[in-house]
Design an enzyme around this catalytic site. Structure first.
Site, PDB file in Angstrom:
ATOM      1  N   ARG A 182       0.841  -1.196   0.000  1.00 14.18           N
ATOM      2  CA  ARG A 182       0.000   0.000   0.000  1.00 14.18           C
ATOM      3  C   ARG A 182       0.874   1.243   0.000  1.00 14.18           C
ATOM      4  O   ARG A 182       1.528   1.564   0.989  1.00 14.18           O
ATOM      5  CB  ARG A 182      -0.927   0.010   1.228  1.00 14.18           C
ATOM      6  CG  ARG A 182      -1.787   1.275   1.282  1.00 14.18           C
ATOM      7  CD  ARG A 182      -2.973   1.172   2.228  1.00 14.18           C
ATOM      8  NE  ARG A 182      -2.619   1.176   3.632  1.00 14.18           N
ATOM      9  CZ  ARG A 182      -3.505   1.246   4.624  1.00 14.18           C
ATOM     10  NH1 ARG A 182      -4.812   1.303   4.341  1.00 14.18           N
ATOM     11  NH2 ARG A 182      -3.110   1.234   5.878  1.00 14.18           N
ATOM     12  N   ASP A 468      -3.546   3.113  14.321  1.00 12.67           N
ATOM     13  CA  ASP A 468      -2.745   3.695  13.233  1.00 12.67           C
ATOM     14  C   ASP A 468      -3.296   5.078  12.933  1.00 12.67           C
ATOM     15  O   ASP A 468      -4.115   5.606  13.688  1.00 12.67           O
ATOM     16  CB  ASP A 468      -2.718   2.769  12.007  1.00 12.67           C
ATOM     17  CG  ASP A 468      -4.056   2.685  11.288  1.00 12.67           C
ATOM     18  OD1 ASP A 468      -5.015   3.389  11.680  1.00 12.67           O
ATOM     19  OD2 ASP A 468      -4.152   1.915  10.306  1.00 12.67           O
TER      20      ASP A 468
END
Length: 567
Positions: A182, A468
């Site tokens: 990603r 996160d």
């Protein structure tokens, strides 16, 4: 010999041979390292620079369109299905067939690209490892470049790590997860690499360097003739998917591989994107392997989209789960859309982490995970995400028990629940109470996450959850929303209204609690005070910053001057 500013000759300088060898128009401001130089080769940098030059104006236009859409929402408009692309939604068409190498994606693990994580995740027993340059990574120069080195070694099969403290060697098993990567979102710059005098686009650096060095080995060892595979974050419109599709086609052409070799799953993690799912798949038709419910960012995006709508205030973040009507509608529509178009519909993240010191609490947490995964597989999802290797057996068991020997549910579950979902279903205001504890938790988590991010960690275990950037964003924007509209905390009988004075006191008390929890020594060494300033400023700002990380990024950019020596 040059004449200096004050009329004196300046000594001649020569470039040290150890500095990066760069093509025309490229300037690297990050620290020189011999390992990094194997990634930052002249040809690899030329590939990245070519991508930047061809697509930068398209990217700038897409970001300008985002700003225009935000302005529209701030003036009272609501996201909607685009009447101009109704034909795409209504026509029958399918994406290219799913490559056999990634037909089975029942459980995927995600995490940053540090060396030990890469090895453990590939060995974890998950079907896929999504190596993350985005929300789970603090994008300092060292992290990004070491991550590129690690992925190159992983694809080559040579990655290993000797942990001297534990006297243990980590290396790859014979069977490993399939690697997806990603890159960062379109909005993030790479300030350590200048192309024609301006910072490179972060995602083109992440994609370009990884693709250039690994496409050949990946197709041979992991992709069975396909690949590499990617996850694409933070999109808001199909025009952004079209840019990615063009990037992929250019990369395939340069590499001399078949069109449609590269495959990507798009995270549907912004509210505007849920109205564009068919269009996004259509633009990536030959390069798509599905969509994913990026549910934490999606909650963040709900607040961001409706930042000027005081009638759309969120309850405590712990109450905004998949049973909320707008969240269930999003999941059901995603499943129906993906299966209708012949690709994977991936479920959301299980953010829990094992609680080793408390078996009872651990079992309660695992039961929550099982319940969530059972809901996903029964709804029709083809796979799910876990943040920790300890969750993989439980997740895998649920999916295997409910799917039997099938690799996925693309052809078997068409999700009737998703057939008649309206704009109103997707926009329904979430229900639930707002509490002082919710305000405190947001503040405590937000400050600790930013402190970790500033010191190089983008994935942080806090209160038995893996946090996160997405979960930190929920904390930030919810605080901002509650402050801006002076909401009443109605869930704990206090009835107090959130204002700057109350928030100031909460920040002070939560900083004291953080110091107590982490210990004075760690608190003094960490960047908690700087993090507190950044987080508090963003929560109390008159206008909502688009991303927490854009502001904080300036604190982690370190420019190294070009090394020179006197003759």
């Amino acid at each position: 010999m040059d004449i200096g500013t004050y009329g004196y000759p300046t000594p001649a300088v020569k470039k040290i041979e150890s500095y990066y060898d760069v093509p025309e128009g490229v300037d690297i401001r990050g620290r020189y390292d011999a390992e990094f130089a194997k990634i930052l080769t002249k040809d690899a940098l030329k590939f990245v620079a070519d991508l930047q030059r061809e697509f930068r104006n398209h990217i700038k236009y897409a970001l300008e369109c985002r700003r225009e859409a935000k302005k529209k929402y701030n003036e009272g408009a609501l996201p909607e299905f685009d009447p101009a692309t109704r034909y795409i939604r209504e026509q029958e068409w399918v994406c290219a067939p799913v490559p056999p190498a990634v037909a089975d994606r029942k459980v995927e693990i995600t995490g940053p690209v540090d060396r030990k994580m890469v090895i453990n995740a590939l060995n974890s027993g998950a079907k896929v490892f999504m190596a993350d340059f985005e929300d789970a990574l603090s994008p300092g120069w060292e992290n990004l470049m070491r991550g590129q080195v690690n992925l190159k070694d992983a694809v080559a099969g040579t990655i290993s790590l000797h942990d001297k403290a534990r006297n243990r060697v980590y290396k790859l098993n014979d069977q490993t997860a399939k690697l997806f990567v990603r890159p960062r979102g379109w909005h993030l710059p790479e300030a350590h690499i200048l192309i024609d005098g301006e910072p490179a686009t972060g995602c083109l650096v992440d994609f370009g360097l990884y693709f250039y060095h690994s496409y050949s080995a990946f197709r041979r060892t992991q992709g069975a003739g396909f690949g590499p595979f990617f996850y694409l974050p933070k999109m808001e419109h199909s025009r952004e998917a079209k840019i990615w599709n063009n990037v992929f086609e250019k990369a395939e052409k340069v590499a001399g591989i078949e069109r449609g070799s590269i495959r990507a799953t798009v995270l549907i993690e912004t509210l505007p994107a849920v109205f564009q799912m068919n269009e996004i798949l259509y633009e990536l038709k030959d390069h798509s392997v599905g969509l994913n419910c990026g549910r934490w960012d999606y909650i963040f995006s709900y607040v961001k989209t409706f930042q000027a709508h005081p009638d759309r205030l969120l309850p405590d973040r712990v109450l905004v789960g998949m049973t909320q009507h707008f969240m269930k509608s999003y999941s059901d529509l995603l499943i129906r859309t993906c299966h209708r178009r012949g690709v994977h519909a991936m479920g959301g993240m299980a953010a829990q982490i094992p609680i080793k010191e408390d078996p009872v609490a651990n079992e309660v947490a695992l039961e929550l995970v099982r319940k969530d995964k059972l809901r996903e597989v029964k709804a029709g999802h083809d796979g799910t995400w876990a943040a920790h290797p300890g969750l993989i057996p439980a997740c895998m068991e649920i999916f295997n028990n409910n799917m039997g020997n099938a690799s996925n549910q693309i052809d078997t579950v068409k999700s009737e629940d998703g057939a008649n979902i309206t704009e109103q279903d997707l926009l329904q205001i979430p229900r639930g109470a707002r509490t002082m504890e919710g305000l405190r938790l947001n503040t405590r988590v937000g400050i600790q996450y930013v402190a970790a991010w500033l010191t190089g960690s983008g994935s942080v275990p806090l209160y038995n959850l893996m946090e996160d950037a997405a979960t930190a964003e929920i904390s930030r924007v919810q605080n901002w929303q509650w402050l801006k509209y002076g909401v009443e905390l109605n869930g704990d009988g206090l009835g107090v209204k959130v204002n700057k004075e109350l928030f100031g006191r909460v920040v002070e008390e939560e900083m004291a609690r953080i110091e107590k929890e982490v210990g004075t020594e760690k608190f003094k060494k960490g960047m908690y005070k700087e993090a507190c300033k950044i987080f508090t400023r963003q929560c109390t700002s008159p206008t909502l910053d688009d991303f927490l990380t854009l502001d904080a990024y300036n604190y982690i950019v370190v420019h190294h001057p070009r090394e020179t020596s006197k003759l």
